[in-house]
Design a protein around this motif. Sequence first.
Motif, PDB file in Angstrom:
ATOM      1  N   MET A  18     -52.796 -36.098  28.444  1.00  0.00           N
ATOM      2  CA  MET A  18     -53.926 -35.257  28.077  1.00  0.00           C
ATOM      3  C   MET A  18     -54.594 -35.806  26.819  1.00  0.00           C
ATOM      4  SD  MET A  18     -54.046 -31.181  27.166  1.00  0.00           S
ATOM      5  CE  MET A  18     -53.364 -31.339  25.518  1.00  0.00           C
ATOM      6  N   ARG A  19     -55.915 -35.865  26.840  1.00  0.00           N
ATOM      7  CA  ARG A  19     -56.720 -36.216  25.669  1.00  0.00           C
ATOM      8  C   ARG A  19     -57.492 -34.954  25.267  1.00  0.00           C
ATOM      9  NH1 ARG A  19     -53.876 -40.472  25.183  1.00  0.00           N
ATOM     10  NH2 ARG A  19     -54.286 -42.157  26.639  1.00  0.00           N
ATOM     11  N   GLY A  20     -57.428 -34.604  24.025  1.00  0.00           N
ATOM     12  CA  GLY A  20     -58.103 -33.399  23.552  1.00  0.00           C
ATOM     13  C   GLY A  20     -57.096 -32.304  23.309  1.00  0.00           C
ATOM     14  N   PRO A  21     -57.559 -31.115  23.137  1.00  0.00           N
ATOM     15  CA  PRO A  21     -58.907 -30.637  23.390  1.00  0.00           C
ATOM     16  C   PRO A  21     -59.900 -31.060  22.305  1.00  0.00           C
ATOM     17  CG  PRO A  21     -57.522 -28.832  22.627  1.00  0.00           C
ATOM     18  CD  PRO A  21     -56.656 -30.030  22.750  1.00  0.00           C
ATOM     19  N   TYR A  22     -61.125 -31.244  22.757  1.00  0.00           N
ATOM     20  CA  TYR A  22     -62.247 -31.512  21.869  1.00  0.00           C
ATOM     21  C   TYR A  22     -63.092 -30.243  21.858  1.00  0.00           C
ATOM     22  CZ  TYR A  22     -60.594 -36.218  22.751  1.00  0.00           C
ATOM     23  OH  TYR A  22     -59.797 -37.331  22.867  1.00  0.00           O
ATOM     24  N   ILE A  23     -63.432 -29.775  20.670  1.00  0.00           N
ATOM     25  CA  ILE A  23     -64.074 -28.469  20.507  1.00  0.00           C
ATOM     26  C   ILE A  23     -65.509 -28.623  20.005  1.00  0.00           C
ATOM     27  CG2 ILE A  23     -63.858 -26.199  19.411  1.00  0.00           C
ATOM     28  CD1 ILE A  23     -61.363 -26.948  21.030  1.00  0.00           C
ATOM     29  N   LEU A  24     -66.412 -27.787  20.538  1.00  0.00           N
ATOM     30  CA  LEU A  24     -67.810 -27.786  20.138  1.00  0.00           C
ATOM     31  C   LEU A  24     -68.296 -26.345  20.085  1.00  0.00           C
ATOM     32  CD1 LEU A  24     -70.615 -29.279  19.807  1.00  0.00           C
ATOM     33  CD2 LEU A  24     -70.807 -29.070  22.288  1.00  0.00           C
ATOM     34  N   SER A  25     -69.023 -26.012  19.047  1.00  0.00           N
ATOM     35  CA  SER A  25     -69.673 -24.711  18.984  1.00  0.00           C
ATOM     36  C   SER A  25     -71.046 -24.864  19.627  1.00  0.00           C
ATOM     37  CB  SER A  25     -69.809 -24.259  17.525  1.00  0.00           C
ATOM     38  OG  SER A  25     -70.473 -23.025  17.472  1.00  0.00           O
ATOM     39  N   ASP A  26     -71.261 -24.176  20.732  1.00  0.00           N
ATOM     40  CA  ASP A  26     -72.501 -24.270  21.498  1.00  0.00           C
ATOM     41  C   ASP A  26     -73.297 -22.987  21.285  1.00  0.00           C
ATOM     42  OD1 ASP A  26     -74.378 -24.005  23.682  1.00  0.00           O
ATOM     43  OD2 ASP A  26     -73.247 -25.554  24.752  1.00  0.00           O
ATOM     44  N   THR A  27     -74.499 -23.097  20.758  1.00  0.00           N
ATOM     45  CA  THR A  27     -75.308 -21.930  20.434  1.00  0.00           C
ATOM     46  C   THR A  27     -75.521 -21.018  21.638  1.00  0.00           C
ATOM     47  OG1 THR A  27     -76.562 -23.508  19.076  1.00  0.00           O
ATOM     48  CG2 THR A  27     -77.334 -21.266  19.107  1.00  0.00           C
ATOM     49  N   ARG A  32     -67.014 -24.181  23.190  1.00  0.00           N
ATOM     50  CA  ARG A  32     -66.824 -25.020  24.377  1.00  0.00           C
ATOM     51  C   ARG A  32     -65.748 -26.044  24.047  1.00  0.00           C
ATOM     52  NH1 ARG A  32     -71.762 -28.763  26.539  1.00  0.00           N
ATOM     53  NH2 ARG A  32     -70.606 -29.874  28.140  1.00  0.00           N
ATOM     54  N   SER A  33     -64.810 -26.232  24.946  1.00  0.00           N
ATOM     55  CA  SER A  33     -63.806 -27.279  24.748  1.00  0.00           C
ATOM     56  C   SER A  33     -63.722 -28.140  26.001  1.00  0.00           C
ATOM     57  CB  SER A  33     -62.431 -26.689  24.408  1.00  0.00           C
ATOM     58  OG  SER A  33     -61.857 -26.070  25.531  1.00  0.00           O
ATOM     59  N   ILE A  34     -63.363 -29.396  25.785  1.00  0.00           N
ATOM     60  CA  ILE A  34     -63.194 -30.337  26.887  1.00  0.00           C
ATOM     61  C   ILE A  34     -61.821 -30.969  26.744  1.00  0.00           C
ATOM     62  CG2 ILE A  34     -64.009 -32.500  27.901  1.00  0.00           C
ATOM     63  CD1 ILE A  34     -66.804 -31.772  27.025  1.00  0.00           C
ATOM     64  N   LEU A  35     -61.106 -31.055  27.855  1.00  0.00           N
ATOM     65  CA  LEU A  35     -59.823 -31.752  27.910  1.00  0.00           C
ATOM     66  C   LEU A  35     -59.896 -32.791  29.009  1.00  0.00           C
ATOM     67  CD1 LEU A  35     -59.065 -28.476  27.400  1.00  0.00           C
ATOM     68  CD2 LEU A  35     -56.922 -29.604  26.927  1.00  0.00           C
ATOM     69  N   ILE A  36     -59.328 -33.945  28.759  1.00  0.00           N
ATOM     70  CA  ILE A  36     -59.323 -35.035  29.725  1.00  0.00           C
ATOM     71  C   ILE A  36     -57.873 -35.307  30.109  1.00  0.00           C
ATOM     72  CG2 ILE A  36     -59.911 -37.463  30.137  1.00  0.00           C
ATOM     73  CD1 ILE A  36     -62.048 -37.079  27.869  1.00  0.00           C
ATOM     74  N   TYR A  37     -57.603 -35.275  31.407  1.00  0.00           N
ATOM     75  CA  TYR A  37     -56.255 -35.519  31.919  1.00  0.00           C
ATOM     76  C   TYR A  37     -56.270 -36.817  32.717  1.00  0.00           C
ATOM     77  CZ  TYR A  37     -55.629 -30.560  30.868  1.00  0.00           C
ATOM     78  OH  TYR A  37     -55.569 -29.347  30.236  1.00  0.00           O
ATOM     79  N   GLU A  38     -55.397 -37.736  32.358  1.00  0.00           N
ATOM     80  CA  GLU A  38     -55.302 -39.020  33.056  1.00  0.00           C
ATOM     81  C   GLU A  38     -53.989 -39.058  33.831  1.00  0.00           C
ATOM     82  OE1 GLU A  38     -55.409 -41.475  29.582  1.00  0.00           O
ATOM     83  OE2 GLU A  38     -57.584 -41.686  29.671  1.00  0.00           O
ATOM     84  N   CYS A  39     -54.047 -39.656  35.015  1.00  0.00           N
ATOM     85  CA  CYS A  39     -52.843 -39.825  35.825  1.00  0.00           C
ATOM     86  C   CYS A  39     -53.054 -40.990  36.788  1.00  0.00           C
ATOM     87  CB  CYS A  39     -52.498 -38.554  36.583  1.00  0.00           C
ATOM     88  SG  CYS A  39     -53.660 -38.140  37.890  1.00  0.00           S
ATOM     89  N   GLU A  40     -51.957 -41.436  37.371  1.00  0.00           N
ATOM     90  CA  GLU A  40     -52.057 -42.472  38.394  1.00  0.00           C
ATOM     91  C   GLU A  40     -52.644 -41.870  39.669  1.00  0.00           C
ATOM     92  OE1 GLU A  40     -48.492 -44.680  39.074  1.00  0.00           O
ATOM     93  OE2 GLU A  40     -47.990 -44.704  36.949  1.00  0.00           O
ATOM     94  N   LYS A  41     -53.314 -42.709  40.443  1.00  0.00           N
ATOM     95  CA  LYS A  41     -53.941 -42.249  41.681  1.00  0.00           C
ATOM     96  C   LYS A  41     -52.947 -41.562  42.619  1.00  0.00           C
ATOM     97  CE  LYS A  41     -57.210 -45.379  42.833  1.00  0.00           C
ATOM     98  NZ  LYS A  41     -57.925 -46.341  43.671  1.00  0.00           N
ATOM     99  N   SER A  42     -51.743 -42.102  42.686  1.00  0.00           N
ATOM    100  CA  SER A  42     -50.740 -41.553  43.605  1.00  0.00           C
ATOM    101  C   SER A  42     -50.312 -40.132  43.235  1.00  0.00           C
ATOM    102  CB  SER A  42     -49.518 -42.471  43.645  1.00  0.00           C
ATOM    103  OG  SER A  42     -48.878 -42.493  42.378  1.00  0.00           O
ATOM    104  N   LYS A  43     -50.547 -39.718  42.007  1.00  0.00           N
ATOM    105  CA  LYS A  43     -50.149 -38.386  41.546  1.00  0.00           C
ATOM    106  C   LYS A  43     -51.346 -37.460  41.345  1.00  0.00           C
ATOM    107  CE  LYS A  43     -45.704 -38.297  40.733  1.00  0.00           C
ATOM    108  NZ  LYS A  43     -44.900 -37.266  41.368  1.00  0.00           N
ATOM    109  N   PHE A  44     -52.524 -37.891  41.802  1.00  0.00           N
ATOM    110  CA  PHE A  44     -53.727 -37.126  41.515  1.00  0.00           C
ATOM    111  C   PHE A  44     -53.669 -35.693  42.056  1.00  0.00           C
ATOM    112  CE2 PHE A  44     -57.988 -35.595  42.413  1.00  0.00           C
ATOM    113  CZ  PHE A  44     -58.504 -35.606  41.135  1.00  0.00           C
ATOM    114  N   ALA A  45     -53.265 -35.510  43.300  1.00  0.00           N
ATOM    115  CA  ALA A  45     -53.222 -34.162  43.888  1.00  0.00           C
ATOM    116  C   ALA A  45     -52.275 -33.261  43.101  1.00  0.00           C
ATOM    117  CB  ALA A  45     -52.802 -34.227  45.350  1.00  0.00           C
ATOM    118  N   ASP A  46     -51.119 -33.791  42.716  1.00  0.00           N
ATOM    119  CA  ASP A  46     -50.168 -33.015  41.917  1.00  0.00           C
ATOM    120  C   ASP A  46     -50.763 -32.664  40.555  1.00  0.00           C
ATOM    121  OD1 ASP A  46     -48.259 -33.190  43.947  1.00  0.00           O
ATOM    122  OD2 ASP A  46     -47.340 -34.982  43.091  1.00  0.00           O
TER     123      ASP A  46
END
Length: 100
Positions: free
Chosen positions: A33-42, A47-61
């Motif tokens: 997991m990368r983040g969370p990255y936080i932004l105050s949106d008027t 608003r927060s964004i999180l990025i999750y990385e995984c191998e293709k073979s585990k994508f569905a899981d």
Amino acid sequence: MVIITENFFPPSSAKELGKVFLELPPLPDYITMRGPYILSDTNKGIRSILIYECEKSKFADALQVVADRVTNYFEAVPGYTYAVNAWFEASEALKMIGLA
């Protein structure tokens, strides 16, 4: 391929969201997991964004794990909404349209 979650909540719910986040179980070893990255949106509050990385073979899981994580916020965080999306690398997208 990555999974990106966008989370939206009013500033008045920040403490509740933080409590839920700190209580979540650890991610499986196959997800980074990368983040969370936080932004105050008027217009949308916090608003927060999180990025999750995984191998293709585990994508569905991984997609199921991420979807299960966001449901933890529904009851505890008033005004919480989210979006979960799969993002493809350019090389993957080119394959999908027959150009690689």
